[in-house]
Design a protein around this motif. Structure first.
Motif, PDB file in Angstrom:
ATOM      1  N   ARG A 115      63.548  49.488  78.832  1.00 62.28           N
ATOM      2  CA  ARG A 115      63.743  49.521  79.962  1.00 62.28           C
ATOM      3  C   ARG A 115      62.499  49.684  80.780  1.00 62.28           C
ATOM      4  O   ARG A 115      62.352  49.416  81.895  1.00 62.28           O
ATOM      5  N   LEU A 116      61.885  50.821  80.505  1.00 56.55           N
ATOM      6  CA  LEU A 116      60.516  50.830  80.801  1.00 56.55           C
ATOM      7  C   LEU A 116      59.557  49.889  80.760  1.00 56.55           C
ATOM      8  O   LEU A 116      58.747  49.734  81.992  1.00 56.55           O
ATOM      9  N   ALA A 117      59.685  49.049  79.782  1.00 54.74           N
ATOM     10  CA  ALA A 117      58.578  47.779  79.528  1.00 54.74           C
ATOM     11  C   ALA A 117      58.886  46.911  80.785  1.00 54.74           C
ATOM     12  O   ALA A 117      57.998  46.379  81.264  1.00 54.74           O
ATOM     13  N   ASP A 118      60.285  46.797  81.061  1.00 57.14           N
ATOM     14  CA  ASP A 118      60.609  45.902  82.069  1.00 57.14           C
ATOM     15  C   ASP A 118      60.159  46.145  83.380  1.00 57.14           C
ATOM     16  O   ASP A 118      59.796  45.248  84.190  1.00 57.14           O
ATOM     17  N   ALA A 119      59.608  47.206  83.474  1.00 58.55           N
ATOM     18  CA  ALA A 119      58.832  47.819  84.905  1.00 58.55           C
ATOM     19  C   ALA A 119      57.314  48.045  84.703  1.00 58.55           C
ATOM     20  O   ALA A 119      56.612  48.445  85.587  1.00 58.55           O
ATOM     21  N   GLY A 120      57.005  47.450  83.511  1.00 58.10           N
ATOM     22  CA  GLY A 120      55.382  47.587  83.009  1.00 58.10           C
ATOM     23  C   GLY A 120      55.034  49.049  82.688  1.00 58.10           C
ATOM     24  O   GLY A 120      53.778  48.950  82.671  1.00 58.10           O
ATOM     25  N   LEU A 121      55.803  49.908  82.355  1.00 54.83           N
ATOM     26  CA  LEU A 121      55.433  51.186  81.620  1.00 54.83           C
ATOM     27  C   LEU A 121      55.620  51.026  80.299  1.00 54.83           C
ATOM     28  O   LEU A 121      56.252  50.617  79.707  1.00 54.83           O
ATOM     29  N   THR A 122      54.551  51.887  79.706  1.00 56.79           N
ATOM     30  CA  THR A 122      54.382  52.114  78.343  1.00 56.79           C
ATOM     31  C   THR A 122      54.461  53.606  77.786  1.00 56.79           C
ATOM     32  O   THR A 122      53.801  54.399  78.348  1.00 56.79           O
ATOM     33  N   THR A 123      54.871  53.782  76.658  1.00 55.71           N
ATOM     34  CA  THR A 123      54.550  54.772  75.959  1.00 55.71           C
ATOM     35  C   THR A 123      53.349  55.032  74.703  1.00 55.71           C
ATOM     36  O   THR A 123      53.022  56.339  74.241  1.00 55.71           O
ATOM     37  N   ARG A 124      52.696  53.905  74.780  1.00 56.83           N
ATOM     38  CA  ARG A 124      51.668  53.781  73.870  1.00 56.83           C
ATOM     39  C   ARG A 124      50.432  54.712  73.971  1.00 56.83           C
ATOM     40  O   ARG A 124      50.124  54.852  75.096  1.00 56.83           O
ATOM     41  N   GLU A 125      50.208  55.567  72.832  1.00 56.79           N
ATOM     42  CA  GLU A 125      49.124  56.465  72.869  1.00 56.79           C
ATOM     43  C   GLU A 125      49.294  57.720  73.864  1.00 56.79           C
ATOM     44  O   GLU A 125      48.361  58.115  74.453  1.00 56.79           O
ATOM     45  N   ALA A 126      50.431  58.097  74.023  1.00 59.83           N
ATOM     46  CA  ALA A 126      50.831  59.011  75.230  1.00 59.83           C
ATOM     47  C   ALA A 126      50.953  60.332  74.357  1.00 59.83           C
ATOM     48  O   ALA A 126      50.822  61.490  75.023  1.00 59.83           O
ATOM     49  N   CYS A 127      51.004  60.344  72.949  1.00 63.87           N
ATOM     50  CA  CYS A 127      51.101  61.469  72.147  1.00 63.87           C
ATOM     51  C   CYS A 127      50.029  61.251  71.102  1.00 63.87           C
ATOM     52  O   CYS A 127      49.434  60.039  70.727  1.00 63.87           O
ATOM     53  N   GLY A 128      49.822  62.214  70.294  1.00 65.01           N
ATOM     54  CA  GLY A 128      49.222  62.029  68.918  1.00 65.01           C
ATOM     55  C   GLY A 128      47.896  62.027  68.963  1.00 65.01           C
ATOM     56  O   GLY A 128      47.128  62.318  70.198  1.00 65.01           O
ATOM     57  N   SER A 129      47.109  61.787  67.936  1.00 62.23           N
ATOM     58  CA  SER A 129      45.426  61.779  68.005  1.00 62.23           C
ATOM     59  C   SER A 129      45.125  60.644  68.630  1.00 62.23           C
ATOM     60  O   SER A 129      44.435  59.801  67.890  1.00 62.23           O
ATOM     61  N   ALA A 130      45.205  60.556  69.792  1.00 64.46           N
ATOM     62  CA  ALA A 130      44.770  59.093  70.570  1.00 64.46           C
ATOM     63  C   ALA A 130      44.178  59.537  71.961  1.00 64.46           C
ATOM     64  O   ALA A 130      44.049  60.648  72.467  1.00 64.46           O
ATOM     65  N   VAL A 131      43.783  58.521  72.395  1.00 68.34           N
ATOM     66  CA  VAL A 131      43.011  58.543  73.891  1.00 68.34           C
ATOM     67  C   VAL A 131      44.284  58.598  74.668  1.00 68.34           C
ATOM     68  O   VAL A 131      44.915  57.641  74.977  1.00 68.34           O
ATOM     69  N   ARG A 132      44.445  59.810  75.403  1.00 68.98           N
ATOM     70  CA  ARG A 132      45.659  60.054  76.182  1.00 68.98           C
ATOM     71  C   ARG A 132      45.750  59.229  77.446  1.00 68.98           C
ATOM     72  O   ARG A 132      44.542  58.887  78.017  1.00 68.98           O
ATOM     73  N   ASN A 133      46.599  59.517  78.268  1.00 71.01           N
ATOM     74  CA  ASN A 133      46.792  58.905  79.877  1.00 71.01           C
ATOM     75  C   ASN A 133      45.558  59.300  80.435  1.00 71.01           C
ATOM     76  O   ASN A 133      45.073  60.526  80.657  1.00 71.01           O
ATOM     77  N   ILE A 134      44.766  58.379  80.894  1.00 69.10           N
ATOM     78  CA  ILE A 134      43.661  58.581  81.720  1.00 69.10           C
ATOM     79  C   ILE A 134      43.955  58.968  83.383  1.00 69.10           C
ATOM     80  O   ILE A 134      44.771  58.178  83.752  1.00 69.10           O
ATOM     81  N   SER A 168      43.773  55.213  68.582  1.00 67.66           N
ATOM     82  CA  SER A 168      44.539  55.680  67.994  1.00 67.66           C
ATOM     83  C   SER A 168      44.241  56.241  66.536  1.00 67.66           C
ATOM     84  O   SER A 168      44.966  56.452  65.751  1.00 67.66           O
ATOM     85  N   THR A 169      42.850  56.144  66.211  1.00 70.25           N
ATOM     86  CA  THR A 169      42.439  56.510  64.934  1.00 70.25           C
ATOM     87  C   THR A 169      41.335  57.740  65.112  1.00 70.25           C
ATOM     88  O   THR A 169      40.494  57.904  64.473  1.00 70.25           O
ATOM     89  N   LEU A 170      41.608  58.700  66.045  1.00 70.53           N
ATOM     90  CA  LEU A 170      40.645  59.700  66.335  1.00 70.53           C
ATOM     91  C   LEU A 170      41.174  60.917  65.529  1.00 70.53           C
ATOM     92  O   LEU A 170      42.212  61.059  65.133  1.00 70.53           O
ATOM     93  N   PRO A 171      40.140  61.850  65.336  1.00 68.32           N
ATOM     94  CA  PRO A 171      40.478  63.218  64.758  1.00 68.32           C
ATOM     95  C   PRO A 171      41.587  63.958  65.449  1.00 68.32           C
ATOM     96  O   PRO A 171      42.570  64.781  64.826  1.00 68.32           O
ATOM     97  N   ARG A 172      41.626  63.760  66.734  1.00 69.13           N
ATOM     98  CA  ARG A 172      42.500  64.737  67.843  1.00 69.13           C
ATOM     99  C   ARG A 172      42.583  63.974  69.023  1.00 69.13           C
ATOM    100  O   ARG A 172      41.749  62.971  69.266  1.00 69.13           O
ATOM    101  N   LYS A 173      43.374  64.358  70.066  1.00 67.78           N
ATOM    102  CA  LYS A 173      43.604  63.745  71.144  1.00 67.78           C
ATOM    103  C   LYS A 173      42.410  63.860  72.044  1.00 67.78           C
ATOM    104  O   LYS A 173      41.468  64.806  71.708  1.00 67.78           O
ATOM    105  N   PHE A 174      42.217  62.989  72.891  1.00 71.76           N
ATOM    106  CA  PHE A 174      40.899  62.866  73.576  1.00 71.76           C
ATOM    107  C   PHE A 174      41.494  62.585  75.313  1.00 71.76           C
ATOM    108  O   PHE A 174      42.293  61.570  75.496  1.00 71.76           O
TER     109      PHE A 174
END
Length: 345
Positions: A115-134, A168-174
């Protein structure tokens, strides 16, 4: 506002990828069939924006990225649908311009993602050891005293780093932030990497004052100056160079002390800066990291509305603070915009 799908800024292309949701479903099936260990599944789902809650066996928190805090009415509708159908009828807005939904059942995560993708939204890299939402200044594009609107630059970096091999391959969130106003509304000093809008001495070139290594929580640290003036075209290269150093030298073992500020402290600023400069040179030399080419407008108008006049649609902005969205819910009420002189105004 012209709804041009080829532009950066307020009119946007989708951030979603339906193939990722298919992969989420397939990976969940592998986990349930015992082909994936719990640790591997946890690592996977976190990068897809899904936390397992402690309250019950089947309760997930789903975090949705809202890059730079910019949403359309259709996207608000999608968020409202997810809250009503799969969560508790409301969501929480985070300090990093995300939306979170709690108590989502694991097998409803796919439906919510679609449902979110239909509107152009993503959850990708919103959590975890990743580049978070800018994030970006909440007044970007509407502040009369901003040096320039940072939204197109923040969005461009969002798209460059979203699904990037390093992200998504970092030591910790960024965490990364952009600010265009003289007042630091977005809190650049507490981010791993931050860009504050500046104009070149001749008044013609756009650029950023860049800082790195900030953070709160354990060992609260204010970011140090990396560039006094960086041409705006160089932001991809600077971000990738910083990420390369963090990826290569960061601590993957100790979760409580492996944010980038700890790496800088361990190496010392001088040594860390040497590593960064080396990576930045490589980014510039081999051509694998592009420059950013955004042609700025000749000028950005600052509205000077007379008391009896009404602003144009493109000058209307709504702002909210972080926290629980209460009241009638997320669903936006679409009403006609009346102007002075209209009978119903």
């Amino acid at each position: 506002m012209v709804d041009d799908p080829t532009t950066f800024g307020r009119a946007r292309l989708s951030f979603a990828d339906a193939a990722e949701i298919d992969d989420f479903v397939a990976t969940l099936a592998r986990f349930e069939q015992g082909e994936l260990t719990p640790d591997k599944w946890r690592q996977y789902r976190l990068v897809r924006g899904t936390y397992g809650q402690r309250q019950s066996d089947d309760a997930q928190m789903l975090r949705v990225k809202i890059p730079q805090g910019v949403l359309t009415a259709d996207q608000l509708d999608a968020l409202a649908d997810v809250g009503d159908r799969y969560s508790r009828g409301f969501g929480h807005i985070t300090t990093r311009q995300n939306m979170q939904f709690h108590f989502v059942k694991l097998h409803d995560v796919e439906l919510a993602m679609r449902r979110l993708a239909d509107a152009g939204l993503t959850t990708r890299e919103a959590c975890g050891s990743a580049v978070r939402n800018i994030t970006a200044c909440p007044y970007a594009g509407v502040a009369a005293d901003e040096r320039f609107d940072v939204t197109p630059y923040a969005e461009a970096l969002t798209r460059y780093l979203l699904r990037h091999p390093l992200s998504s391959t970092l030591p910790r969130k960024f965490k990364i932030a952009f600010e265009g106003c003289p007042v630091d509304h977005v809190g650049t000093a507490i981010n791993d990497l931050a860009f504050r809008a500046v104009v070149s001495p001749d008044g013609r070139g756009r650029g950023f004052r860049v800082t790195a290594g900030g953070g709160t929580s354990i060992m609260a640290t204010s970011a140090d100056l990396l560039h006094e003036f960086l041409p705006a075209s160089e932001i991809f290269r600077v971000a990738e160079a910083v990420l390369r150093v963090f990826h290569r030298l960061g601590d993957y073992e100790h979760k409580q002390r492996n944010r980038m500020k700890f790496l800088i402290r361990a190496l010392g600023w001088t040594r860390w800066r040497e590593e960064y400069d080396r990576e930045l040179t490589q980014c510039r030399l081999n051509g694998t990291v592009p420059t950013l080419d955004i042609a700025p407008p000749a000028s950005e108008s600052r509205p000077e509305w007379a008391p009896a006049s009404s602003p144009s649609v493109g000058h209307v902005a709504a702002r909210v603070n972080a926290g629980r969205v209460t009241g009638p819910g997320l669903t936006p009420t679409i009403v006609p915009v009346f102007h002075t002189g209209d009978e119903a105004y």
